[in-house]
Design a protein around this motif. Sequence first.
Motif, mmCIF file in Angstrom:
data_model
loop_
_atom_site.group_PDB
_atom_site.id
_atom_site.type_symbol
_atom_site.label_atom_id
_atom_site.label_comp_id
_atom_site.label_asym_id
_atom_site.label_seq_id
_atom_site.Cartn_x
_atom_site.Cartn_y
_atom_site.Cartn_z
ATOM 1 N N SER A 49 5.478 26.083 47.545
ATOM 2 C CA SER A 49 4.768 27.559 48.054
ATOM 3 C C SER A 49 5.724 28.714 48.264
ATOM 4 O O SER A 49 5.201 29.840 47.842
ATOM 5 N N ASN A 93 6.553 30.311 45.225
ATOM 6 C CA ASN A 93 5.388 31.173 44.705
ATOM 7 C C ASN A 93 5.409 32.578 45.490
ATOM 8 O O ASN A 93 5.192 33.613 44.922
ATOM 9 N N ASP A 106 8.213 35.233 44.573
ATOM 10 C CA ASP A 106 8.407 35.262 43.132
ATOM 11 C C ASP A 106 7.420 36.598 42.706
ATOM 12 O O ASP A 106 6.501 36.656 42.043
ATOM 13 N N ASN A 124 5.497 37.235 39.349
ATOM 14 C CA ASN A 124 4.083 36.639 39.255
ATOM 15 C C ASN A 124 3.045 37.254 39.796
ATOM 16 O O ASN A 124 3.156 37.579 41.191
ATOM 17 N N ARG A 149 1.141 35.182 42.691
ATOM 18 C CA ARG A 149 1.763 34.516 43.507
ATOM 19 C C ARG A 149 1.225 34.630 44.819
ATOM 20 O O ARG A 149 1.379 33.500 45.351
ATOM 21 N N ASN A 161 -1.320 31.574 44.262
ATOM 22 C CA ASN A 161 -0.695 30.234 44.062
ATOM 23 C C ASN A 161 -0.328 30.015 45.671
ATOM 24 O O ASN A 161 -0.288 28.768 45.913
ATOM 25 N N SER A 164 -1.510 26.592 47.335
ATOM 26 C CA SER A 164 -0.535 25.473 47.709
ATOM 27 C C SER A 164 -0.466 25.242 49.113
ATOM 28 O O SER A 164 -0.302 24.090 49.549
#
Length: 125
Positions: free
Chosen positions: A38, A41, A44, A47, A50, A53, A57
């Motif tokens: 998590s 993510n 990141d 992404n 992110r 995500n 999570s």
Amino acid sequence: MKFKQFKLMSNSAKKALLFNNLEGLLSSDFQRELLKASLDNLFDHSNKLRFNNFAFSMRELSRHILHSRAPDSDVMSCTWYVEPKEKGQAKITRKQRIQYIIYGGLNPDFVDRMDLEILSVYLIF
């Protein structure tokens, strides 16, 4: 720690700080791995999904924490437990699991009365 200090930290230092602060809530290696994923993510920056995500999570992680700290059999054995009547709803709601974690299986009314009695004794002395 102040937000300004946190903001100036490197991403790896932020991840480590967040992980260390949350790790005490976790009870399994799977939960620790899910927390790490998590946070990966979240940090990141390449992404575009992110935040989605991370939120997904973390919701899954919170579900695992609630289930490990408030097992079905323990919640269902409480005097205040009532099975939800709505179709398609889980046998035990998140609210009931949180209530179990907070009150330790005791009736919330009893705990509230005890808090008031303890407070009144404290105020007298």
